[in-house]
Write a protein that holds these residues in place. Structure first.
Motif, PDB file in Angstrom:
ATOM      1  N   GLU A 264      -2.142  -5.762  -1.150  1.00 22.12           N
ATOM      2  CA  GLU A 264      -2.457  -5.646   0.270  1.00 22.12           C
ATOM      3  C   GLU A 264      -3.780  -4.900   0.459  1.00 22.12           C
ATOM      4  OE1 GLU A 264       0.613  -3.893   2.564  1.00 22.12           O
ATOM      5  OE2 GLU A 264       2.173  -5.260   1.873  1.00 22.12           O
TER       6      GLU A 264
ATOM      7  N   THR B 268       4.043  -8.398   4.736  1.00 24.53           N
ATOM      8  CA  THR B 268       5.406  -7.989   4.375  1.00 24.53           C
ATOM      9  C   THR B 268       6.385  -9.154   4.390  1.00 24.53           C
ATOM     10  OG1 THR B 268       5.733  -7.358   6.696  1.00 24.53           O
ATOM     11  CG2 THR B 268       5.133  -5.619   5.148  1.00 24.53           C
TER      12      THR B 268
ATOM     13  N   LYS C 134      -0.724  -1.551   9.623  1.00 26.09           N
ATOM     14  CA  LYS C 134       0.744  -1.540   9.671  1.00 26.09           C
ATOM     15  C   LYS C 134       1.265  -1.090  11.029  1.00 26.09           C
ATOM     16  CE  LYS C 134       1.455  -0.794   4.714  1.00 26.09           C
ATOM     17  NZ  LYS C 134       2.118   0.016   3.674  1.00 26.09           N
TER      18      LYS C 134
END
Length: 608
Positions: free
Chosen positions: A216, A244, A222
């Protein structure tokens, strides 16, 4: 309805308190270190599925190109140099794997270096574009160029906006592969792959493009309001897959890898998007291709592919295909220009969210305000003022209803005392009171509910807009996309040292000026009305502004500026409208009353 409003506010406050406690007690785990020498993911297989995109998708082969070598300092490279881009192409595999953006630095410090979008294997987090041909009938993997194929420069010395280059590789089977690369004045590469058959037999192969990312991105946000990961368009349908979610893709591609395959009939593109940067494979408009999103769990490699139909080459024949590759900043004007040039719905690569029908026009207005004013901070304030003005009729109706409900509060209290525990009688008496006074309790809630999507859209726009990155406002606020740089620790920017890093305990203790103003603006809004008589409700209401202040202190300062502006306008509107309806909010009296209640509570606790 008044009680329902209170319950809604109580639930909201409790939710934020729970979230705050959760993040303090259980912070997100640190990112594990990635192995930067991992091999590239395997290439697609040519076959009928690629030739006829309506057929069932074929799996990705286990035996694709071999792993690329770790880049050495003296690996042969071809330079890229334009007014906006700098980088190089590795002749080992012909990979576009080093690219920096000349217009953008990592931080506001000019010495921080340019933003690097693509990185080679062996340095940092590998992220690159790879092109090739998947072998079909009459060919093996050794007959087509792979990830480590040593290409030769046939024409050109440096890839520039007015100087294309041509790479060449001669296959042992008599095929001559060429790759012509061009780049415009912004961020769009044009890649033409051709193959000439000088052998004696008919063969087939499928051209493809791959974007591979090892692990990532290190600066991934996030945050729920922002999509980061795969972004793809397939015949007018947008698809987004978060990093994810990629390990849970529905199709097993090979051992340790999962994929999602989409057959595109006419128009599409696929790639990876970050907060501000994007890398996208774009086949020619009107062409069919196979679109693949894949994750290799064993090597932690994220990959997107565009596999074009299989081409057949008779002896002496030549085939070629031209595609594009976008690598750069998600500038609204630049992306819109590429859409106008034929990239189908490319503007949707920007994360507009569920309320795209609101976020798009709101961003358009913010963009043009910025062009007119020349300062993003004042543009955010102007945008908030304009939207509040447009929504004023709804706000007026809501606040008028609230003022009337406040006037009826004494009568409602008497009805509650008279009814006692008889809830049915109380309900009947309340409805009769509303009818007699011509008050609709729901009329105060509906306008507020209608405003929620608009203000969430404004919040979304300010969060995702590239134009906020390193956008200055005034004084110490030189980057509205980062948290407040001031704090009590540096006397709100008066002292020459930096504020504590956002998210740390020190940042919570030494709050910045913008979060502090946000808390005060919310607190003053509360003081337009007396505190609830219920002690629990009163305590929750008293703490809510300060909980929000600490929670939102680590957000982008542009967002906090918007909230302060919105709260200030809302306070002013509500105060003036309620006064115009005969209800005079006693702000200072409510403030004094809150302190008296606090002193009384402390006295009662001391007596106990």
């Amino acid at each position: 309805m008044d009680d329902q409003n209170k319950n809604l506010l109580i639930a909201t406050g409790l939710s934020f308190v729970v979230i705050l406690i959760w993040f303090l007690l259980f912070p997100p785990p640190e990112e594990p270190a990635q192995d930067q020498t991992q091999p590239v993911a395997t290439a697609p297989v040519a076959g009928d599925a690629a030739a006829t995109p309506t057929a069932a998708p074929s799996a990705v082969a286990d035996g694709g190109p071999s792993a690329p070598q770790v880049e050495a300092a003296d690996a042969p490279r071809l330079a890229i140099d334009t007014t906006r881009l700098a980088g190089s192409i590795s002749l080992s595999g012909g990979r576009l794997d080093e690219l920096k953006l000349k217009d953008y630095t990592v931080t506001t410090d000019p010495e921080s270096g340019n933003v690097q979008v693509l990185e080679p294997v062996g340095s940092g987090h590998a992220y690159y574009a790879l092109y090739g041909w998947a072998p079909g009938a009459g060919l093996t993997q050794a007959d087509v160029p792979g990830a480590n194929t040593e290409w030769q420069i046939e024409a050109g010395e440096t890839l520039g906006s007015d100087s294309p280059v041509v790479l060449r590789w001669d296959s042992p089977s008599g095929l001559i592969f060429r790759r012509t690369l061009e780049v415009d004045e912004n961020f769009m590469f044009t890649v033409t792959q051709s193959v000439e058959n000088t052998g004696s037999g008919t063969v087939s192969a499928a051209p493809y493009g791959i974007i591979a990312r090892h692990g990532e991105p290190v600066d991934r946000k996030k945050f729920f309001v922002l999509h980061e990961g795969v972004v793809a368009m397939a015949d007018g349908k947008l698809d987004e897959i978060d990093y994810t979610d990629m390990p849970d893709l529905d199709m097993v591609a090979s051992e340790g890898a999962r994929s999602k395959v989409t057959q595109v009939a006419e128009n599409g593109w696929i790639g990876f998007t970050d907060h501000y940067w994007m890398t996208t494979l774009i086949p020619a408009p009107g062409s069919a291709f196979k679109q693949v999103a894949k994750y290799d769990d064993g090597r932690d490699i994220y990959q997107t592919e565009a596999v074009l139909p299989t081409m057949t080459l008779a002896p002496g024949g030549t085939q070629q295909v031209t595609t594009q590759l976008f690598v750069g900043a998600k500038e609204w004007e630049t992306i819109r220009e590429y859409e106008q040039q034929g990239v189908d719905r490319f503007i949707d690569s920007i994360d507009w969210g569920w309320f795209f029908f609101l976020t798009k026009p709101i961003f358009w207005l913010l963009h043009h305000l910025h062009q007119l004013i020349g300062n993003m901070g004042w543009s955010i304030i102007a945008l908030t003022l304009i939207l509040k003005a447009l929504l004023f009729p709804l706000a007026f109706k809501s606040y008028v209803s609230m003022a009337k409900m406040k006037e009826l509060q004494p009568q409602m209290e008497k009805l509650k005392e008279a009814a006692g525990d008889d809830r049915q009688k109380l309900q009947q008496e309340m409805m009769a009171l509303y009818k007699r006074e011509k008050v609709n309790p729901a009329s105060g809630c509906l306008p507020i509910l209608l405003q929620i999507p608009i203000f969430f859209s404004l919040y979304k726009v300010i969060f995702v807009a590239f134009e906020l990155r390193q956008a200055p406002w005034l004084g110490p606020f030189q980057d509205l996309s980062t948290p407040d740089p001031t704090s009590l620790y540096n006397l709100f920017g008066a002292l020459p040292w930096a504020a504590p890093e956002a998210g740390t305990t020190l940042a919570l203790v030494f709050i910045g000026i913008l979060p502090l103003l946000l808390g005060i603006s919310m607190w003053l809004q509360q003081k337009l009305n007396p505190a609830p008589t219920d002690p629990t409700q009163a305590m929750i209401f008293a703490w809510m502004p300060w909980v929000f202040m600490f929670m939102l202190g680590g957000f982008a300062s542009g967002l906090v500026l918007y909230w302060i502006t919105n709260n200030t306008i809302t306070f002013t509107q509500q105060y003036l409208i309620m006064r115009s309806q005969g209800f005079k909010p006693d702000v200072f009296g409510n403030i004094k009353a809150s302190f008296r209640r606090k002193q009384k509570a402390e006295s009662d606790a001391a007596e106990k």
